[in-house]
Design an enzyme around this catalytic site. Structure first.
Site, mmCIF file in Angstrom:
data_model
loop_
_atom_site.group_PDB
_atom_site.id
_atom_site.type_symbol
_atom_site.label_atom_id
_atom_site.label_comp_id
_atom_site.label_asym_id
_atom_site.label_seq_id
_atom_site.Cartn_x
_atom_site.Cartn_y
_atom_site.Cartn_z
ATOM 1 N N GLY A 130 40.121 -44.117 27.311
ATOM 2 C CA GLY A 130 39.930 -44.845 28.568
ATOM 3 C C GLY A 130 41.138 -44.685 29.466
ATOM 4 O O GLY A 130 41.901 -43.714 29.337
ATOM 5 N N GLY A 131 41.326 -45.650 30.339
ATOM 6 C CA GLY A 131 42.387 -45.544 31.335
ATOM 7 C C GLY A 131 43.730 -46.064 30.840
ATOM 8 O O GLY A 131 43.824 -46.740 29.801
ATOM 9 N N GLU A 179 43.459 -41.814 23.929
ATOM 10 C CA GLU A 179 43.072 -40.669 24.756
ATOM 11 C C GLU A 179 42.944 -41.198 26.168
ATOM 12 O O GLU A 179 41.988 -41.912 26.480
ATOM 13 C CB GLU A 179 41.726 -40.098 24.285
ATOM 14 C CG GLU A 179 41.752 -39.469 22.914
ATOM 15 C CD GLU A 179 42.503 -38.159 22.867
ATOM 16 O OE1 GLU A 179 42.803 -37.587 23.933
ATOM 17 O OE2 GLU A 179 42.812 -37.717 21.757
ATOM 18 N N GLY A 211 44.942 -48.880 28.041
ATOM 19 C CA GLY A 211 45.705 -48.211 26.977
ATOM 20 C C GLY A 211 47.021 -48.912 26.722
ATOM 21 O O GLY A 211 47.432 -49.126 25.572
ATOM 22 N N GLU A 239 45.180 -39.912 39.158
ATOM 23 C CA GLU A 239 43.849 -39.485 38.740
ATOM 24 C C GLU A 239 42.809 -40.040 39.720
ATOM 25 O O GLU A 239 42.827 -41.229 40.030
ATOM 26 C CB GLU A 239 43.574 -40.037 37.336
ATOM 27 C CG GLU A 239 42.301 -39.533 36.735
ATOM 28 C CD GLU A 239 42.048 -40.106 35.340
ATOM 29 O OE1 GLU A 239 42.225 -41.325 35.151
ATOM 30 O OE2 GLU A 239 41.664 -39.325 34.456
ATOM 31 N N LYS A 299 32.991 -50.392 20.017
ATOM 32 C CA LYS A 299 32.737 -51.090 21.275
ATOM 33 C C LYS A 299 32.644 -50.070 22.403
ATOM 34 O O LYS A 299 33.647 -49.551 22.896
ATOM 35 C CB LYS A 299 33.866 -52.069 21.604
ATOM 36 C CG LYS A 299 33.473 -52.971 22.755
ATOM 37 C CD LYS A 299 34.637 -53.448 23.588
ATOM 38 C CE LYS A 299 34.993 -52.540 24.713
ATOM 39 N NZ LYS A 299 33.965 -52.355 25.751
ATOM 40 N N CYS A 340 37.889 -36.468 31.998
ATOM 41 C CA CYS A 340 39.334 -36.704 31.899
ATOM 42 C C CYS A 340 40.125 -35.415 32.132
ATOM 43 O O CYS A 340 41.235 -35.448 32.623
ATOM 44 C CB CYS A 340 39.673 -37.304 30.545
ATOM 45 S SG CYS A 340 38.942 -36.378 29.196
HETATM 46 P P1 NAD Z 1 38.750 -48.248 30.882
HETATM 47 O O1 NAD Z 1 40.135 -48.149 30.387
HETATM 48 O O2 NAD Z 1 38.458 -49.175 31.985
HETATM 49 O O3 NAD Z 1 37.762 -48.668 29.713
HETATM 50 C C1 NAD Z 1 37.662 -47.943 28.510
HETATM 51 C C2 NAD Z 1 37.173 -48.880 27.430
HETATM 52 O O4 NAD Z 1 38.169 -49.865 27.165
HETATM 53 C C3 NAD Z 1 35.917 -49.661 27.793
HETATM 54 O O5 NAD Z 1 35.128 -49.798 26.637
HETATM 55 C C4 NAD Z 1 36.473 -51.004 28.239
HETATM 56 O O6 NAD Z 1 35.550 -52.052 28.108
HETATM 57 C C5 NAD Z 1 37.642 -51.180 27.286
HETATM 58 N N1 NAD Z 1 38.727 -52.023 27.772
HETATM 59 C C6 NAD Z 1 39.073 -52.306 29.051
HETATM 60 N N2 NAD Z 1 40.171 -53.094 29.069
HETATM 61 C C7 NAD Z 1 40.531 -53.305 27.787
HETATM 62 C C8 NAD Z 1 41.587 -54.029 27.156
HETATM 63 N N3 NAD Z 1 42.502 -54.688 27.856
HETATM 64 N N4 NAD Z 1 41.655 -54.025 25.807
HETATM 65 C C9 NAD Z 1 40.764 -53.334 25.080
HETATM 66 N N5 NAD Z 1 39.726 -52.643 25.601
HETATM 67 C C10 NAD Z 1 39.618 -52.625 26.952
HETATM 68 O O7 NAD Z 1 38.342 -46.752 31.191
HETATM 69 P P2 NAD Z 1 36.985 -46.255 31.806
HETATM 70 O O8 NAD Z 1 37.041 -46.603 33.262
HETATM 71 O O9 NAD Z 1 35.837 -46.710 30.984
HETATM 72 O O10 NAD Z 1 37.114 -44.674 31.596
HETATM 73 C C11 NAD Z 1 37.782 -43.856 32.487
HETATM 74 C C12 NAD Z 1 39.136 -43.449 31.966
HETATM 75 O O11 NAD Z 1 39.015 -42.860 30.664
HETATM 76 C C13 NAD Z 1 39.778 -42.391 32.811
HETATM 77 O O12 NAD Z 1 41.132 -42.688 33.035
HETATM 78 C C14 NAD Z 1 39.648 -41.129 31.967
HETATM 79 O O13 NAD Z 1 40.576 -40.134 32.253
HETATM 80 C C15 NAD Z 1 39.758 -41.657 30.599
HETATM 81 N N6 NAD Z 1 39.159 -40.724 29.629
HETATM 82 C C16 NAD Z 1 39.997 -39.987 28.827
HETATM 83 C C17 NAD Z 1 39.470 -39.053 27.923
HETATM 84 C C18 NAD Z 1 40.380 -38.230 27.049
HETATM 85 O O14 NAD Z 1 39.889 -37.561 26.142
HETATM 86 N N7 NAD Z 1 41.686 -38.240 27.243
HETATM 87 C C19 NAD Z 1 38.098 -38.896 27.835
HETATM 88 C C20 NAD Z 1 37.272 -39.655 28.660
HETATM 89 C C21 NAD Z 1 37.824 -40.581 29.555
#
Ligand code: NAD
Length: 488
Positions: free
Chosen positions: A225-226, A247, A230, A382, A173, A281
């Site tokens: 993601g965030g 991550e 997470g 962040e 996804k 990130c």
């Molecule tokens: P996000 O957490 O909003 O979304 C990430 C993914 O999770 C998307 O596909 C989203 O649709 C899905 N999602 C959202 N809520 C969810 C839930 N409750 N249950 C399951 N899935 C859900 O993050 P974003 O805004 O897309 O990305 C930015 C964040 O990602 C930043 O905090 C960044 O630091 C982090 N990031 C980390 C790394 C790493 O390697 N550590 C790499 C890239 C990005």
């Protein structure tokens, strides 16, 4: 106009409720695609297909078959690299040079894991002569893979390659802001003769991700993601104690000592913070500079910032594209204002660039906030945009204490010519990656991941494959005899 569909059980299909979502180019806010927007019901179909495939013939594939598959995928990525790079730039706004680099890294990731998979052989343990004791790696099962919008296909590759290589089936996804390259990747997968259900694509929002996290038929969720999402994934995973890999975000200190090569340190400070408009990130957005060179360092950055060419990622001269979405644009501007209210000094940026071409799209000037102190919110949270916050430090101990004083622990960098200090700092910094006299490099061979709130587990490297495996002790007694423990 690009139209995308879901890919479930080897079939392209529309979501059950026919939902779509307009995909917007961040450079001009034009609609570039209509993407299928799935719901939980579609996710359940994909999970069921992946379950059936895992419990069926896919289990019989050999490591040779799977290594060959990963190499084939790498070849297809190379074949379509230019198309994929264009789609990635269109959808994320990043420069074409950055997207081309991503595609090269993605093919390298598949080839790296192909090599690792091919070298897997398990181990025969020392045991009595009538016993065969083996330690075996087996696939975990159905893997739910959830990816963010900043490196859509690269983050997907870090998960798909080891997941398939280890013999799992997957439901991926991508972020519903940036599904286009993952969709094209799925078209490449559809060219291969994989059994139906081994690879499934379900584009949609948080509810689809939540279904993957909650489903009792999913054995592992790998999420990038965030922190907010997470946390909810971690809680949802307790339903069947599924494996999780997280991550998450970072607040990454880039620490410059007075004895550093300053030309290099200034130059890298820009790349650390403004590469992909800071939406990385591991972005080095928290600059920490030793007191004796602080003013000169800020002065040199202030001179360079107005020269950064902001523009459409497809234009050859562009050095920095827009940010991803209206929401991010607003959030970043809000954080800059909050920083100023806390007492930071705005040296450059903090607004949309002037000019007609920047009226549409999510443009921001590269921003420098100086005189930030470790206690301020902008030194801890962040920002995920093109913003450097600069702090002054007076000693190694102070730098170390302040750098570690964050909930995150993803990446850090140290600039110094003193190797002893470099070694001391890189050992004492509580971050998953510490660069010395460099910023940003990563390789498929080296582990990636964070300490503390930056996540759980690691991607890439051997451990990035191991995360997708279960370890089994197989014990075979070739000549069983009555034991007599409880007498005859
Ligand atoms: P996000 O957490 O909003 O979304 C990430 C993914 O999770 C998307 O596909 C989203 O649709 C899905 N999602 C959202 N809520 C969810 C839930 N409750 N249950 C399951 N899935 C859900 O993050 P974003 O805004 O897309 O990305 C930015 C964040 O990602 C930043 O905090 C960044 O630091 C982090 N990031 C980390 C790394 C790493 O390697 N550590 C790499 C890239 C990005």
């Amino acid at each position: 106009m690009i139209q995308t569909q879901l890919y479930i059980d080897g079939q392209w299909q529309s979501p059950i409720d026919r939902g779509t979502r307009a995909i917007v180019c961040p450079a001009d806010e034009s609609v570039i695609a209509q993407a299928a927007e799935a719901t939980r019901a579609d996710a359940r179909l994909a999970i069921a297909a992946a379950r059936k495939a895992f419990d069926g013939p896919w289990r019989q594939t050999t490591i040779r078959d799977r290594a060959k598959l990963l190499n084939k995928i790498a070849d297809l990525i190379d074949r379509d690299a230019e198309k994929l790079a264009h789609l990635e730039s269109l959808n994320t706004g990043k420069t074409l040079t950055e997207s081309r680099t991503d595609m090269g890294d993605i093919a390298a990731t598949f080839r790296y894991f192909a090599g690792l998979v091919a070298s897997e052989s398990g181990a025969v343990n020392e045991a009595p002569h009538h016993v065969i004791s083996r330690t075996l790696r087996e696939p975990v099962g159905v893997c739910g893979l959830i990816t963010p919008w900043n490196y859509p296909l690269l983050q997907a590759a870090w998960k798909i390659a080891p997941a398939l290589g280890a013999g799992n089936t997957v439901v991926i996804k991508p972020s519903n802001l940036t599904p286009l390259t993952t969709h094209h990747f799925t078209q490449l997968i559809a060219e291969l003769d994989l059994p139906p259900g081994v690879f499934n694509l379900v584009t949609g929002g948080a509810e689809v991700g939540a279904e993957l996290a909650e489903s009792l038929d999913v054995d592992l969720v790998s999420f990038t993601g965030g922190a907010f999402a997470g946390e909810s994934i971690m809680k949802a995973a307790t339903g069947n104690f599924k494996r999780i890999g997280l991550e998450l975000g970072g607040k990454n200190p880039n620490i410059v000592f007075a004895d550093a090569d300053l030309d290099a340190a200034v130059d890298y400070a820009l790349n650390a913070a403004f590469f992909h408009a800071g939406q990385v990130c591991s972005a080095g957005s928290r600059l920490m500079v030793e007191d004796s060179i602080y003013d000169a360092f800020i002065g040199r950055l202030a001179e360079r910032l107005p020269r950064i060419v902001i523009g459409n990622g497809f234009h050859g001269e562009t050095q920095m594209g827009p940010v991803q979405s209206a929401q991010q644009h607003e959030k970043i501007l809000g954080m800059v204002q909050a920083g100023i209210a806390e007492g930071a000094r705005l040296v450059h940026g903090g607004k949309r660039p002037a000019g007609d071409v920047y009226k549409q799209g999510y443009w921001l000037e590269p921003t420098l906030l100086a005189d930030v102190t470790a206690g301020m919110k902008i030194a801890k949270e962040e920002i995920f945009g093109p913003v450097i916050t600069a702090e002054r430090f007076r000693s190694e101990e102070e730098a170390l204490r302040a750098a570690n004083d964050t909930p995150y622990g993803l990446a850090a960098a140290v600039w110094t010519r003193d190797l002893d200090k470099a070694n001391r700092m890189s050992r004492a910094l509580r971050f998953g990656t510490v660069w010395v006299n460099d910023y940003h490099p990563y390789f498929p061979e080296a582990p990636w991941g964070g300490y503390k709130a930056s996540g759980i587990g690691r991607e890439l490297a051997r451990i990035g494959l191991d995360e997708y495996t279960e370890l089994k002790h197989s014990y075979i007694n070739l000549a069983p005899k009555a034991m007599g423990w409880f007498g005859a």
